[in-house]
Design an enzyme around this catalytic site. Sequence first.
Site, PDB file in Angstrom:
ATOM      1  N   LYS A  55       0.828  -1.207   0.000  1.00  0.00           N
ATOM      2  CA  LYS A  55       0.000   0.000   0.000  1.00  0.00           C
ATOM      3  C   LYS A  55       0.862   1.256   0.000  1.00  0.00           C
ATOM      4  O   LYS A  55       1.648   1.483   0.928  1.00  0.00           O
ATOM      5  CB  LYS A  55      -0.916   0.006   1.223  1.00  0.00           C
ATOM      6  N   SER A 112      -8.664   4.062   2.358  1.00  0.00           N
ATOM      7  CA  SER A 112      -7.570   4.559   1.539  1.00  0.00           C
ATOM      8  C   SER A 112      -6.745   3.477   0.858  1.00  0.00           C
ATOM      9  O   SER A 112      -5.881   3.775   0.037  1.00  0.00           O
ATOM     10  CB  SER A 112      -6.642   5.413   2.408  1.00  0.00           C
ATOM     11  N   SER A 136     -10.199   1.706   6.286  1.00  0.00           N
ATOM     12  CA  SER A 136      -9.427   1.847   5.049  1.00  0.00           C
ATOM     13  C   SER A 136      -9.051   0.538   4.386  1.00  0.00           C
ATOM     14  O   SER A 136      -8.607   0.542   3.241  1.00  0.00           O
ATOM     15  CB  SER A 136      -8.152   2.661   5.311  1.00  0.00           C
TER      16      SER A 136
END
Length: 389
Positions: A55, A112, A136
């Site tokens: 990520k 996210s 997220s």
Amino acid sequence: MTRTTSPVARALERIERLDPALHAFIEVWPREALDREREAVARGLPLGGRPFAVKGPTGIRSYAARRLLAAGGVPVGATSVPGPGTHWQTWGRGAGGRTVNPWRADRTPGGSSAGAAVAVAAGMADVATGSDGAGSVRIPAAWCGVFGLKTTNGLLPSPDRSGLASAGVLARSAAEAERWLRHVLEDGGEPAAPESVPSRPAGARPGPAGSWPGSPALPLPVVYSDDLGFAAVDPEVAAVVRAAVDRLVAAGTVRLLERDAGLLDPVDAWTAVRGGAPDDPAAVRVRRANDERLAALLGGGVLLLTPATPNRPHGHEGPGDLYSTALTWAFNLSGHPAASLPAGFTADGCPVGLQVVAPHGGDLRLVAAARTLEDALPAARRPPGAGEQ
């Protein structure tokens, strides 16, 4: 093993073919990935060169990524996260533009961990690392039709000083996630047994630990809530999740318990903690009340089931006044491990996630239970255009 048949080569081919439309990656590392795959296979490492994604721009330095590398996993690239000033508009910005939902390009994938979920859904990586401070991991997992886990707060190192964000993993299934999670948690060369996982985050008050075994006996005791007592949930989203729960009951996989699953809305408490005011009296009251309710609710290894999000994936213009985090961030405050697994689709083709919450420290037990739930639900589908691996 040749480049045309190796797992990393297949992942890189899919990235080259699919990512120009999906924009899940900000960087791709083909040469390094192929070299690492050969080394992992030659050394006989446990993951054998299986591809994963990380990520964001700093993901390769995360604790989880380092553990996966040591076990022979191969990072193929860094995935998108929200760009500056684009938090609600895109939820992810890849190298070629805004990240799109692989099921509907006019919708966001969530965030996210936006690109991480898209990469896994489209088969561009077996799994992806993520982090979850308000949902997220679980929100993009729900909206992209994959499995996503937020680990117990404090179980794995996190750079988030507020204590809200926990490391997570996204995968095509709970079974796939479990394999990788055990390597992240392994100690001294052996995967950590569920009993060795810390029962509470550091500094938290004592509470009951999960009691079901790694291969849980059926039916699993669960409590279902469509709104946690405060959230405004899209009726169709709630109906999809409720239908999944009814299917689990009919299959004998779960047993519904009559326990109060109502919590206090954590929005102000989460905002206070995130803003650096964890001792705000109102926030303390909400957290204490919810901790007490969850301790009673999850006693004896009970699972809590809810929709993962109150809404379906919104457009790239943003969700308006609706908090997509309404059903997830209570468990960032409380520290419980929580996962989202595919529950079905709305009539307009949007994936819906079923959230599963477990007692503190029951991460491996939670994944084992999620694996059992998956077995009783329809198999997850591949997004249109993604094809098979």
